[in-house]
Design an enzyme around this catalytic site. Structure first.
Site, PDB file in Angstrom:
ATOM      1  N   LYS A 165       0.837  -1.208   0.000  1.00 50.35           N
ATOM      2  CA  LYS A 165       0.000   0.000   0.000  1.00 50.35           C
ATOM      3  C   LYS A 165       0.871   1.257   0.000  1.00 50.35           C
ATOM      4  O   LYS A 165       2.066   1.185   0.305  1.00 50.35           O
ATOM      5  CB  LYS A 165      -0.925  -0.014   1.225  1.00 50.35           C
ATOM      6  CG  LYS A 165      -0.194  -0.015   2.558  1.00 50.35           C
ATOM      7  CD  LYS A 165      -1.125  -0.357   3.722  1.00 50.35           C
ATOM      8  CE  LYS A 165      -0.383  -0.334   5.043  1.00 50.35           C
ATOM      9  NZ  LYS A 165      -1.208  -0.870   6.151  1.00 50.35           N
ATOM     10  N   TYR A 186      15.559  30.746  10.057  1.00 51.11           N
ATOM     11  CA  TYR A 186      14.338  31.401  10.543  1.00 51.11           C
ATOM     12  C   TYR A 186      14.283  31.373  12.068  1.00 51.11           C
ATOM     13  O   TYR A 186      14.579  30.360  12.698  1.00 51.11           O
ATOM     14  CB  TYR A 186      13.105  30.676  10.016  1.00 51.11           C
ATOM     15  CG  TYR A 186      12.756  30.966   8.580  1.00 51.11           C
ATOM     16  CD1 TYR A 186      12.470  32.257   8.154  1.00 51.11           C
ATOM     17  CD2 TYR A 186      12.693  29.926   7.658  1.00 51.11           C
ATOM     18  CE1 TYR A 186      12.131  32.505   6.829  1.00 51.11           C
ATOM     19  CE2 TYR A 186      12.341  30.167   6.328  1.00 51.11           C
ATOM     20  CZ  TYR A 186      12.059  31.463   5.919  1.00 51.11           C
ATOM     21  OH  TYR A 186      11.719  31.707   4.627  1.00 51.11           O
TER      22      TYR A 186
HETATM   23  C1  PLP Z   1      -0.438  -1.793   6.890  1.00 52.85           C
HETATM   24  C2  PLP Z   1      -0.974  -3.100   7.310  1.00 52.85           C
HETATM   25  C3  PLP Z   1      -0.126  -4.216   7.405  1.00 52.85           C
HETATM   26  C4  PLP Z   1       1.378  -4.105   7.291  1.00 52.85           C
HETATM   27  O1  PLP Z   1       1.868  -3.581   8.495  1.00 52.85           O
HETATM   28  P1  PLP Z   1       3.445  -3.420   8.788  1.00 52.85           P
HETATM   29  O2  PLP Z   1       3.506  -3.032  10.202  1.00 52.85           O
HETATM   30  O3  PLP Z   1       3.931  -2.367   7.863  1.00 52.85           O
HETATM   31  O4  PLP Z   1       4.076  -4.739   8.496  1.00 52.85           O
HETATM   32  C5  PLP Z   1      -0.701  -5.445   7.657  1.00 52.85           C
HETATM   33  N1  PLP Z   1      -2.035  -5.572   7.845  1.00 52.85           N
HETATM   34  C6  PLP Z   1      -2.878  -4.516   7.801  1.00 52.85           C
HETATM   35  C7  PLP Z   1      -4.331  -4.711   8.043  1.00 52.85           C
HETATM   36  C8  PLP Z   1      -2.370  -3.250   7.551  1.00 52.85           C
HETATM   37  O5  PLP Z   1      -3.206  -2.195   7.522  1.00 52.85           O
END
Ligand code: PLP
Length: 368
Positions: free
Chosen positions: A39, A259
C-alpha cells in the site's frame, strides 16, 4: 546512469534488499504464506518497481489500501492475488470484479453489499473477512459476526477465502494484548467454515510461531524498518537519501542561523546548506535535532529546517568533502530511517511515506 546535474537529492532504493527481506521472513514463517503489503506505493518506494520483483521472488498475495492502488498493481503484476484492505466503499463493487481485486470485508454493510453484487452472478471474486479483535478501527465486532454466521446463505455467497485481524501492540512483545487478540481471532474463527487465518504484520511475525497462522502480512520489515522495538534490526536497509550541498559558508559568533535565529553560532564554524526541506518530507521537527553524515562523520542540523533547505554544521568534515555539489547522506549507512524518525519524533513508516516527490529516484538490485 542517472543525470544528477539538476537533482537536489538522490533517493536510492535497493530492490534487492527488499526481496532479501521478503525471503528472510518467508523462511522464518515456514509453512505460512508470506504476503507483501504494498500500500501507499510500497510505503513510498515505488510499487511499479518493487512489486514485480517480489512476485518474481515468489510472493503471490499482495495487500493494498484502496481500489486505485489495486488497479495499478494489477497492471504492474498481472498474476498477483490482490487484497484491498478498505473493501468496497459504496457502489464500486464492479471495479473489484473488473480488475480481479479481492475485497477485505470489514463490516456487515460491506458484506451485504458484496453478497448482493455476487448474487448478480457477474463473476465476483472471492473475499476476505476482517474480524476486529481489539483495534476498533476496521472489522466485524463479535456481535456482528454472530449475525453473519446466523445466515449461512449470505456467508456462502461472499465466498470468504481467508479471515484476518490486526494486532494493536505487536511492536511491544510484552503487551498482553497480543495473546488476547490471537485467542479472540481463533475463538471467533471457529464459527466460520475452515479457512486460512492471518493476524501478523511485520512486528507480529516476531512474536512467535503461534502468530503466523496461515498467512503473514509484512510491510514495514520488507522496507527495512525494525520490526522489534528496542532490539537489533534483523532486516536489511533499503533506502539511501543524499542531499546536495548548494552553498558552504564560514561563520563566527555572534551569528545565528535560519528562521527565528534559533541556532547561535559558537566560534568559527563552517556551514553547508542542502536543497532538501520539509516540503520533501524532511520534517521540520528535525530542526536543531536531526543530523546527516559525510564520510562517516556526523553533521548536525543547525537552525530550523525550511521548506526547501536545511543547514548542517560541517566544521568536522575535511573541506574537500563538503563543497557545493557534494552530497550529504540524510538517510543511509549508520543513519537509518528509524534513526531519522526518532530524531523527528515520529515513526519510520511516516518518514518513508513522506519521502519527497522532488527526489531523483534510482532503483538498484533488480537484475535477476
Ligand atoms: C499496513 C498493514 C499491514 C502491514 O503492516 P506493517 O507493520 O507495515 O508490516 C498489515 N495488515 C494490515 C491490516 C495493515 O493495515
Amino acid at each position: 546512469m542517472t543525470d544528477l546535474s539538476h537533482a537536489t537529492a538522490l533517493l536510492t532504493i535497493d530492490v534487492g534488499a527488499i526481496v532479501a527481506n521478503w525471503r528472510r521472513l518467508s523462511l522464518l514463517v515456514g509453512a505460512a504464506e508470506t504476503a507483501a503489503v504494498v500500500k501507499a506505493d510500497c510505503y513510498g518506494l515505488g510499487m511499479e518497481h518493487v512489486a514485480p520483483a517480489l512476485f518474481e521472488a515468489g510472493a503471490r498475495s499482495f495487500f493494498v489500501a484502496c481500489v486505485d492502488e489495486g488497479i495499478a498493481l494489477r497492471r504492474a503484476v498481472p498474476g498477483a492475488v490482490i487484497f484491498v484492505l478498505s473493501g468496497p466503499l459504496g457502489g464500486d463493487e464492479g471495479e473489484f470484479a473488473a480488475h480481479g481485486l479481492i475485497p477485505v470485508l470489514n463490516s456487515l454493510a460491506q458484506i451485504t453489499g458484496w453478497a448482493a453484487f455476487a448474487k448478480k452472478g457477474s463473476g465476483a471474486p472471492a473475499a476476505a473477512l476482517h474480524i476486529d479483535t481489539g483495534m476498533n478501527r476496521l472489522g466485524l465486532a463479535e456481535a456482528e459476526l454472530e449475525r453473519l454466521t446466523a445466515k449461512p446463505e449470505v456467508l456462502a455467497s461472499i465466498r470468504p477465502i481467508t479471515v484476518m485481524s490486526h494486532l494493536a501492540c505487536a511492536d511491544d512483545s510484552d503487551s498482553p494484548m497480543n495473546a488476547k487478540q490471537l485467542v479472540t481471532l481463533r475463538r471467533l474463527s471457529a464459527a466460520l467454515p475452515a479457512m486460512p487465518q492471518s493476524i501478523a504484520a511485520s512486528a507480529g511475525i516476531f512474536l512467535g510461531r503461534g502468530f503466523h497462522l496461515g498467512m503473514v502480512r509484512p510491510g514495514a520489515a520488507l522496507y527495512g524498518l525494525n520490526p522489534m522495538q528496542g532490539r537489533p534490526n534483523p532486516m536489511t536497509q533499503v533506502v539511501r537519501l543524499q542531499g546536495k550541498i548548494a552553498q558552504v559558508r564560514d561563520v563566527d559568533s555572534p551569528m545565528t542561523v535560519g528562521y527565528g535565529a534559533t541556532h547561535r553560532v559558537e566560534g568559527r564554524r563552517r556551514l553547508a546548506t542542502v536543497v532538501v526541506g520539509y516540503a520533501d518530507g524532511w520534517f521540520r521537527s528535525l530542526s536543531n535535532r536531526g543530523h546527516g553524515m559525510i564520510g562517516g562523520v556526523k553533521v548536525p542540523v543547525v537552525g530550523r529546517v525550511s521548506m526547501d533547505l536545511t543547514t548542517f554544521d560541517v566544521t568536522d568534515v575535511p573541506v574537500e568533502q563538503a563543497h557545493p555539489g557534494a552530497l550529504i547522506d540524510l538517510i543511509g549507512p549508520g543513519h537509518t530511517v528509524d534513526d531519522v524518525a526518532a530524531e523527528a519524533g515520529t515513526i519510520g513508516y511516516e518518514v518513508l511515506t513522506a519521502l519527497g516527490r522532488r527526489y531523483h529516484r534510482r532503483w538498484i538490485g533488480t537484475e535477476a
